[in-house]
Design an enzyme around this catalytic site. Sequence first.
Site, short mmCIF file in Angstrom:
data_model
loop_
_atom_site.label_atom_id
_atom_site.label_comp_id
_atom_site.label_asym_id
_atom_site.label_seq_id
_atom_site.Cartn_x
_atom_site.Cartn_y
_atom_site.Cartn_z
N LYS A 61 -42.79 -53.45 5.26
CA LYS A 61 -43.92 -52.56 5.51
C LYS A 61 -44.84 -52.55 4.29
O LYS A 61 -46.04 -52.69 4.41
CB LYS A 61 -43.41 -51.16 5.83
CG LYS A 61 -44.51 -50.17 6.10
CD LYS A 61 -43.96 -48.81 6.45
CE LYS A 61 -45.08 -47.80 6.48
NZ LYS A 61 -44.62 -46.43 6.70
N GLU A 114 -36.50 -56.88 -3.63
CA GLU A 114 -35.44 -57.72 -3.06
C GLU A 114 -36.02 -58.69 -2.03
O GLU A 114 -35.69 -59.88 -2.00
CB GLU A 114 -34.37 -56.85 -2.37
CG GLU A 114 -33.62 -55.91 -3.29
CD GLU A 114 -34.29 -54.55 -3.46
OE1 GLU A 114 -35.54 -54.47 -3.38
OE2 GLU A 114 -33.57 -53.56 -3.68
N GLY A 121 -40.35 -46.89 8.06
CA GLY A 121 -39.54 -48.10 8.05
C GLY A 121 -38.30 -47.98 8.93
O GLY A 121 -37.98 -48.87 9.72
N ARG A 122 -37.60 -46.85 8.84
CA ARG A 122 -36.33 -46.70 9.58
C ARG A 122 -36.54 -46.42 11.07
O ARG A 122 -35.58 -46.29 11.81
CB ARG A 122 -35.46 -45.64 8.92
CG ARG A 122 -36.13 -44.29 8.70
CD ARG A 122 -35.31 -43.41 7.77
NE ARG A 122 -36.00 -42.18 7.41
CZ ARG A 122 -36.84 -42.06 6.38
NH1 ARG A 122 -37.12 -43.10 5.64
NH2 ARG A 122 -37.43 -40.90 6.12
N GLU A 162 -31.39 -41.21 5.16
CA GLU A 162 -32.67 -41.37 4.46
C GLU A 162 -33.68 -40.34 4.99
O GLU A 162 -34.57 -39.91 4.27
CB GLU A 162 -33.22 -42.79 4.64
CG GLU A 162 -34.34 -43.12 3.68
CD GLU A 162 -34.69 -44.61 3.62
OE1 GLU A 162 -34.33 -45.27 2.63
OE2 GLU A 162 -35.31 -45.11 4.57
N HIS A 212 -6.70 -47.88 13.34
CA HIS A 212 -5.64 -48.49 12.54
C HIS A 212 -5.98 -48.47 11.05
O HIS A 212 -5.41 -49.23 10.27
CB HIS A 212 -5.39 -49.92 13.04
CG HIS A 212 -4.93 -49.92 14.47
ND1 HIS A 212 -3.62 -49.69 14.84
CD2 HIS A 212 -5.63 -50.02 15.63
CE1 HIS A 212 -3.53 -49.70 16.16
NE2 HIS A 212 -4.74 -49.88 16.67
N LYS A 244 -35.37 -47.31 -8.12
CA LYS A 244 -36.23 -48.51 -8.02
C LYS A 244 -37.00 -48.71 -9.32
O LYS A 244 -37.06 -49.81 -9.85
CB LYS A 244 -37.27 -48.33 -6.90
CG LYS A 244 -36.83 -48.79 -5.54
CD LYS A 244 -38.06 -48.77 -4.61
CE LYS A 244 -37.63 -48.73 -3.16
NZ LYS A 244 -38.74 -48.52 -2.25
#
Length: 548
Positions: free
Chosen positions: A206, A212, A267-268, A353, A384, A512
Site C-alpha cells: 500500500k 522488507e 492494509g489488513r 493490529e 495433540h 520500524k
Amino acid sequence: MSNRTDLSSWKSLEKLAEQMKQTHMNDLFAADPQRFNKFSLKLPDLLFDYSKNLIDDTVINTLLQLTDDVDLPAWRDKMFNAERINMTEDRAVLHTALRNRSKTPLYFNNENVTNEVESQLTKMQEFVEQVRQGKWLGYSGKRITDIVNIGVGGSNLGPQMVTEALKHYSDQSVNVHYVSNVDGAQITEVLAPLNPEKVLFIVSSKTFTTKETMTNANTATNWLLKSAPDKSAIAKHFVAVSANIKNATEFGIDPDNIFSMWDWVGGRFSLWSAIGLPIALDLGFDKFIELLEGAHAMDLHFQQAPSAENAPIIMALLSVWNCTFLGAKSQAILPYDQTLHMLSAYLQQAEMESNGKSVSWQGEQISYPTVPSIWGELGINGQHAFYQYLHQSNNVVPADFIGSVKSVTPVPGHHSTLMSNFFAQTQALMTGVNEQQVRADLKAKGRTQEVIDKLAPHKVHQGNRPTNTLLLKQISPKTLGMLIALYEHKIFVQGIILEICSFDQWGVELGKGLAESIQQELESDKVSASHDSSTRNLIEFYKAASQL
Ligand code: F6P
C-alpha cells in the site's frame, strides 16, 4: 476518562460477571432446554452456536443494551457511509465498498467510490484473463506459468490465507507463490526452481515504502535481469499494487502495470482490492467475484439484522464479555478444516493490529482489559499439542471452533473422524468431568482405592470453558468471503464498544524507525552510544562474530 465504565449497562455487566464466575454452564444447560435455540444463529451456509458461553438471558440482554448505549448502529452507518472514522489518520474506512456487489453509488471526497472500485476490478479482470489465457508473454515470448507475490502483513496474509483455503478450486492455470520475509532464505527457495522467462512478480505494498518488500522486490529485479537481455523486461514481468503510484513508478514499474489502492482501505482489510490479484490469478476472476459476493452478503447481514440476530455483533459482544468482564487474556482460533490452516495467522493481524491498543479515542489510558491475544492452529493438530492447556490449565482460553459440514476433498472415513473430534472437544471443554465422576469411572475400571486417590485430582476437568462453534456448509469462495467479513465486522464492533481506533497501527512505527538506524550501524563501522547496554552489546557481538 473514558465514559464506557460509567454506562449503566457496563456497571450491570461488571456485577453480572461476578455472579457468572460462580456459575457452571452445565447448570445453565440443565435449567434451560431452549438454550441452543436461543443462543445460536442460522445464516445461509453458516450455523453459529454460541450457547457454550457463560451467558444467560440477562447477560445477553445487557450486552445488547451496551450496543445501544455506545451508539453502535450510528457508528456502523458512519463506516458504511464513508465518514472519517479512522480518526487518528483522518481517513474513511471503506473495505466494504470494495465488495459492494449491489453497486450502489457511494461518494467520498466528491468521487463516486463505487465507480473507482469497478474500474479497478475491470482492469484486474482484463489482466487476469490475459495472464491465465497465456496472452501475457514474458520477455522471450513465453507464457507466464508462475506468479510471485511480494508483500508483507496485509499485503500477504489475506491473499495467501485465501489462496491456501481455496486451492482446491484452482485450475492451476498458473502457480502462485508468496514471499513476505526479508530473510533471504525465503526468496531464494521460492525462486530456485523457477524460470525467469515465465515468472510474473506482483509487488504488493500500500505504501510502497515497506523495507522488507522493497528489499525483496530489488532482489527479484536483479534475479530477472541476470537472464533478461535488458531492463525493458521489467515491464513484462513486474506489476504493482499500491496507493503510492509515485514510488511504484520510480521503482521502475510501468504505470500501466500499477493497480491502485486507496487511503480508505486498511492494509489488513485489503484482500478485496487489487491486493487480491494473486487470488484472482489463481482461481480465475469469477471466483474472486464470488469471494466478494460472500463478503457482501455478510455486510448486508451486519447492516440489516437486528442486533440480537446479528452474528458479528454477537461475536464481538461475547469477546468483550469473556475478556473485559470475565478476564480472559487470550483467544484460540481452531479450524477443523485443513483449508483454513492460515486463518489464525490472518486473524492475528486483523484483530491484534486493529484493537491491540490501550488508549481511547480521546487519547486517554483505558482502564479496562481490551482484546485478547489471538493464537491457534488446526484443531486436530492442536489436540495433540496444546489442548491439554485448554482443558486443564488455570487460564481460561475462549475458543472459536470452525468446521465444515462437507469436505472439499472427501476421503472415505476421514470427515466423520475429523468432525467427531470437532463436536467432542467443545462438549468436553464445556462439561468437564468432576471428581465424583472420575472416581466412579476409576472404580468401574477396577482400580484400587490407593490408585483412585492418587489419580483422581489429575483427571478432573473443570469444564466451563467458553467456545463458539462456526459450522460452514463447505469451504467455497462465497462462504470464505462471508467468514472473513464476519470477523472483520466483529473487530469493528469490539473497537466501538471498547473506544479503540481500530484502523490505525501506530504501535508498529517505533520498531520500524529503530531498525532503519540500526541497519546503518550494521553496515558501517559505528555503533551508536545511545542504545541501552543490552542492545549495544548485542549489535557489537553480532558485528564482531560476522567478521570471523
Ligand atoms: O507494519 C505494519 C503494516 O503497516 C501493516 O499494517 C501492513 O499491512 C503491512 O505493514 C504492509 O504494509 P504495506 O502494504 O504498505 O507494504
